[in-house]
Design a protein around this motif. Sequence first.
Motif, PDB file in Angstrom:
ATOM      1  N   SER A 148       0.829  -1.181   0.000  1.00 60.48           N
ATOM      2  CA  SER A 148       0.000   0.000   0.000  1.00 60.48           C
ATOM      3  C   SER A 148       0.877   1.250   0.000  1.00 60.48           C
ATOM      4  CB  SER A 148      -0.941  -0.130   1.161  1.00 60.48           C
ATOM      5  OG  SER A 148      -1.023   0.700   2.118  1.00 60.48           O
ATOM      6  N   LYS A 149       2.043   1.178   0.683  1.00 64.51           N
ATOM      7  CA  LYS A 149       2.945   2.304   0.642  1.00 64.51           C
ATOM      8  C   LYS A 149       3.505   2.478  -0.748  1.00 64.51           C
ATOM      9  CE  LYS A 149       5.041   3.285   4.930  1.00 64.51           C
ATOM     10  NZ  LYS A 149       6.200   3.365   5.650  1.00 64.51           N
ATOM     11  N   LYS A 150       3.829   1.379  -1.344  1.00 65.91           N
ATOM     12  CA  LYS A 150       4.377   1.410  -2.680  1.00 65.91           C
ATOM     13  C   LYS A 150       3.330   1.946  -3.639  1.00 65.91           C
ATOM     14  CE  LYS A 150       7.255  -1.412  -5.474  1.00 65.91           C
ATOM     15  NZ  LYS A 150       7.672  -2.664  -5.829  1.00 65.91           N
ATOM     16  N   LYS A 151       2.102   1.506  -3.404  1.00 67.23           N
ATOM     17  CA  LYS A 151       1.019   1.943  -4.260  1.00 67.23           C
ATOM     18  C   LYS A 151       0.801   3.440  -4.048  1.00 67.23           C
ATOM     19  CE  LYS A 151      -3.638   0.700  -5.370  1.00 67.23           C
ATOM     20  NZ  LYS A 151      -4.809   0.018  -5.000  1.00 67.23           N
ATOM     21  N   ASP A 152       0.840   3.881  -2.816  1.00 66.16           N
ATOM     22  CA  ASP A 152       0.667   5.279  -2.504  1.00 66.16           C
ATOM     23  C   ASP A 152       1.806   6.098  -3.114  1.00 66.16           C
ATOM     24  OD1 ASP A 152      -1.663   5.012  -1.097  1.00 66.16           O
ATOM     25  OD2 ASP A 152      -0.674   4.896   0.861  1.00 66.16           O
ATOM     26  N   ASN A 153       3.008   5.553  -3.060  1.00 69.93           N
ATOM     27  CA  ASN A 153       4.169   6.226  -3.651  1.00 69.93           C
ATOM     28  C   ASN A 153       4.012   6.316  -5.163  1.00 69.93           C
ATOM     29  OD1 ASN A 153       5.692   7.006  -1.503  1.00 69.93           O
ATOM     30  ND2 ASN A 153       7.055   5.232  -1.544  1.00 69.93           N
ATOM     31  N   ASN A 154       3.595   5.239  -5.737  1.00 69.88           N
ATOM     32  CA  ASN A 154       3.397   5.200  -7.185  1.00 69.88           C
ATOM     33  C   ASN A 154       2.313   6.201  -7.600  1.00 69.88           C
ATOM     34  OD1 ASN A 154       5.328   3.368  -7.852  1.00 69.88           O
ATOM     35  ND2 ASN A 154       3.961   1.612  -7.831  1.00 69.88           N
ATOM     36  N   GLU A 155       1.256   6.202  -6.822  1.00 71.82           N
ATOM     37  CA  GLU A 155       0.171   7.128  -7.130  1.00 71.82           C
ATOM     38  C   GLU A 155       0.659   8.556  -6.943  1.00 71.82           C
ATOM     39  OE1 GLU A 155      -3.401   6.374  -4.902  1.00 71.82           O
ATOM     40  OE2 GLU A 155      -3.536   4.374  -5.706  1.00 71.82           O
ATOM     41  N   GLU A 156       1.403   8.755  -5.910  1.00 71.49           N
ATOM     42  CA  GLU A 156       1.921  10.075  -5.631  1.00 71.49           C
ATOM     43  C   GLU A 156       2.885  10.500  -6.730  1.00 71.49           C
ATOM     44  OE1 GLU A 156       4.570  11.754  -2.184  1.00 71.49           O
ATOM     45  OE2 GLU A 156       2.754  10.814  -1.375  1.00 71.49           O
ATOM     46  N   THR A 157       3.747   9.618  -7.152  1.00 73.42           N
ATOM     47  CA  THR A 157       4.700   9.903  -8.216  1.00 73.42           C
ATOM     48  C   THR A 157       3.942  10.162  -9.514  1.00 73.42           C
ATOM     49  OG1 THR A 157       6.272   8.414  -7.164  1.00 73.42           O
ATOM     50  CG2 THR A 157       6.706   8.985  -9.425  1.00 73.42           C
ATOM     51  N   GLN A 169       2.414  13.478  -9.306  1.00 69.53           N
ATOM     52  CA  GLN A 169       3.428  14.515  -9.476  1.00 69.53           C
ATOM     53  C   GLN A 169       3.805  14.637 -10.952  1.00 69.53           C
ATOM     54  OE1 GLN A 169       6.656  13.435  -6.870  1.00 69.53           O
ATOM     55  NE2 GLN A 169       5.701  14.390  -5.073  1.00 69.53           N
TER      56      GLN A 169
END
Length: 184
Positions: free
Chosen positions: A2-11, A14
Motif C-alpha cells: 500500500s505504501k508502494k502503491k501510494d508512492n506510485n500514485e503520488e509519483t 506529481q
Amino acid sequence: MSKKKDNNEETLEQELDQELENELENEEVLEDIVDEEIDELAQLQEKLDDMENNYLRANAEMQNIQRRSNEERQTLQKYRSQDLAKKILPSLDNLERALAVEGLSDDVKKGLEMTQESLLNALKEEGVTEVEIVVNETKMDHNYHMAIQTVESDAEADTITQVFQKGYVLHDRILRPAMVVVAQ
C-alpha cells in the motif's frame, strides 16, 4: 504494498502535475508566439497599406503631371504664332495705309492688295482674325476695343463711330485691341 502503491500514485500524480504544468507553460509560450506573430502581421499589413497608399498617390500625381503637360503642350501649339503675328500686324497696317494713298498706279495697287491678301491668309491659317467692327453699330467692348477718343454723335452712346487701327485676335486671345472713337 500500500505504501508502494501510494508512492506510485503520488509519483504518478506529481508527473501528471508536472506534465500539466509543462503543457500550460507550453500553451502560454505558444500564445505569446501567436500574439507576437499577430502583432508582426498587423505591422506588416500597416506597412503594406502605407505602401499601397503611397503608390496610389504617386500614380495620381503622375497622371496629373501628364495631364498638365498635355494641356501646356496644346496651349503652346495653339498660340505658337502669337509673337510672329504681333510682328506682322504693323506691316499690315502699313499696307492698308499705302492702299489708301491716292494716285497709285493700278499695277502698284494690285501688288499691294495681293501682298496684303497673302499676309491676311497666312495669319488666318494660324488662327488670327480681325476684331469685327461695324461703324455706328458695334458697341464698345473693353476686351476688344481701346477708346482713344469720345465724340458727340447722333449714334447711340458707347457705339464705335470710327476705327483708327484694326484689332486682331488669335483664337480666343486678344493680340491687339482695335483703337476706336466712341460716341458719347
